[in-house]
Write an enzyme that holds these catalytic residues in place. Structure first.
Site, PDB file in Angstrom:
ATOM      1  CG  HIS A 178      -2.140  -0.838   1.095  1.00  0.00           C
ATOM      2  ND1 HIS A 178      -2.116  -2.174   1.419  1.00  0.00           N
ATOM      3  CD2 HIS A 178      -3.400  -0.571   0.667  1.00  0.00           C
ATOM      4  CE1 HIS A 178      -3.318  -2.703   1.197  1.00  0.00           C
ATOM      5  NE2 HIS A 178      -4.120  -1.757   0.736  1.00  0.00           N
ATOM      6  CE  LYS A 231      -3.885  -0.429   4.753  1.00  0.00           C
ATOM      7  NZ  LYS A 231      -5.193   0.169   5.066  1.00  0.00           N
TER       8      LYS A 231
END
Ligand code: NAD
Length: 261
Positions: free
Chosen positions: A149, A153
């Protein structure tokens, strides 16, 4: 029927994707946009004739359903307000603690809610595929999950990686909490049979990539999903919002919404 929707966090990555995806749809209409009091651009126009506000109670009261992709703390406090109003909800926030989950369980007693760590069609199909693979292959094949990600995040492993790992455990007939291994560091010893490893990679602007690996003797299966736009999560969440209005109180997930259960 058009569902009147309140979007939380219109200044956020998913909030913006939801507002873009709602434009031109007939099954949903954005009637309120609620952000935290210090959010950038609070009070600016979100869609024609609608500005964002920090008044969550008023935003919920104006809508049939709210969509929440915010933070665990915000999800918990707004669920409390929603319970008082018996407001339907679509919850996409990940990294929820047991206390956050308890607040959602209380809301689900009063209203219908859809909770999913991933609103994409592809990931929800993948969950069934990995469970079937794990059941067929058994623990002779070492199962691992790797997720990647963007650098902003906050939670790890991703909620989606946890769903995939739990689906593998269900396929093995195992209790996930007994077999999980979240990242490895140091002298961890040989891999025990049946362990399910989850590893997280963070960097750049990656929207979300997940791979379930099954390592057999002299062969390997990889089942992957790659998201290339947040619009897939937004479309799924809006579909869930239109679906959940008028349902009996309770907790639902995307398999219910997609009719895949
Ligand atoms: P982000 O930081 O870009 O946006 C969060 C938004 O929440 C911001 O606009 C912030 O101002 C707002 N917010 C914070 N507190 C608030 C409050 N009390 N009231 C109203 N708004 C508030 O984050 P993001 O990338 O959009 O992700 C948000 C969450 O959604 C994360 O938990 C992420 O993991 C999750 N997510 C889930 C899915 C899924 O399919 N379930 C997909 C993508 C992201």
């Amino acid at each position: 029927m058009t569902a009147k929707v309140c979007i939380l966090g219109p200044s956020g990555r998913m909030g913006r994707a939801l507002i873009d995806a709602a434009a031109g749809r007939t099954e949903v209409r954005v009637v309120a946009a609620v952000d935290r009091p210090d959010a950038p651009g609070l009070g600016s126009q979100v869609v024609a004739g609608l500005t964002s506000s920090a008044d969550a109670a008023a935003g919920l009261a104006a809508s049939d359903v709210y969509i929440d992709f915010t933070s665990p703390a915000a999800t918990r406090s707004i669920a409390k307000l929603a319970r008082e109003q018996r407001r339907a909800a679509v919850i996409g926030t990940t990294g929820l603690t047991a206390a956050d989950e308890a607040e959602l369980a209380a809301l689900a007693q009063a209203a219908p809610i859809v909770v999913a760590a991933n609103f994409s069609l592809g990931v929800n199909l993948l969950l069934g595929m990995v469970q079937q693979a794990a059941r067929a292959l058994g623990t002779e094949w070492d199962a691992e999950v790797v997720e990647t990600h963007h650098r902003a995040k906050r939670d790890a492993p991703s909620g989606t990686a946890l769903m995939i790992a739990r689906a593998i455990a269900a396929g093995h007939g195992a209790d996930y909490d007994q077999v999980k291994r979240h990242t490895r560091d140091g002298d961890v010893g040989a891999r025990p049979r049946g362990e399910i490893g989850v590893s997280s990679v963070r960097g750049g602007d990656v929207i979300g990539e997940h791979t379930a690996f099954f390592f057999g003797p002299a062969e390997r299966i990889e089942i992957s999903h790659r998201a290339s736009s947040r619009s897939i999560f937004a479309a799924g969440a809006l579909r869930a919002a239109a679906w959940v209005v008028g349902k009996p109180p309770g907790r639902y997930d995307m398999l219910d919404v997609l009719g895949l259960r």
